[in-house]
Design an enzyme around this catalytic site. Sequence first.
Site: not given
Ligand code: MRU
Length: 346
Positions: A224, A234
């Site tokens: 992220d 992440n």
């Molecule tokens: O809370 P989320 O489901 O949006 O979290 C997403 C993640 O942590 C993913 O691993 C990250 O965004 C990578 S998406 C290609």
Amino acid sequence: MSSPSPDELSAVAFDGEALTYVDQRLIPHAVERKRARTVDDIEEAIKTLAVRGAPAIGVFGAYGVAMLRDLIDNDEAFAVAARRVRDARPTAVNLAWAVDRVLAAADMRTEAQAIHREQLAMDAAIADAGLELIRKGARVLTHCNTGPIATAGGGTALGIIIAAQRAGKSPHVFVDETRPLLQGARLTYFELAHAGVDATLQVDGAAAIAMQRKKIDLVIVGADRIARNGDTANKIGTYGLAILAAHHGIPFYVAAPRSTFDFTMESGASIHIEERAPSEVTAFGGTTVAPPDAQVYNPAFDVTPGHLITAFVTEYGVIHPPYHETIPALELRPNASAFVTGGPCA
Ligand code: MRU
């Protein structure tokens, strides 16, 4: 008639009048397309994780702000609306990055389309670059969801795995369920099954014994936000996996586009970690599973120190340590438009 798969429908699109998106909360029970027409709709879709995944919320936010510019005449009201979209989730850098890019553009719709088109091209380049990391028959562990629905493209970590499958490498993927919202169980397993990839679902707590007994060859996850020294935010649980991988001598890879690197951050210490509602932890599938007055700590993300990461897979290739040199060098590479090959996305 069976529902369409999420990658038959782009996770996020703009039809000229409204934003449309696959509501990820409903998967795997249904693949349903919804419309967002107001700032309330957009903000709610992002906050409730109907649209989620760092790159996908970036693309969604970009289209959203471009659409709102056409709907809101008053500059002050538009600025407030754009800020609400930009701040809907704080940890993934892609959202703020994409909104800022659209706001700075002369033609916001064209810019949003460019961001989406670039995402598709970057994901394809990441998949190509990561292919070398997966040998035939590799046993791969992953966490959260990084597939096409998380990027509005082809996926990052999961894009590599799907590319390996298409290349005849037949990987086997151990999928962490990813508590509390089960992105692994609901979304990753679903996308892998659709792509014909052999997979095994496990509770998050099974990762250690899987590494010990199931001959895991590598771990690959998304990101992220990545700081200049390689510290990586992440989905919660990623940091623990990286420690486990180091303990077992298993390589730990992070796949992410350049837009997920935050070149303004020296380290992960200042990354804002989103904390979400206690009810995500105290209830499971709508049933309360903890005392109603339980105190809860529910960070949505954690930060994995760069030294635990074997390499990053980007659209510019695989980036190795020392990250304090190789990540700043990434900042100097040409921007994502270099990867654009396809036509318009909306
Ligand atoms: O809370 P989320 O489901 O949006 O979290 C997403 C993640 O942590 C993913 O691993 C990250 O965004 C990578 S998406 C290609």
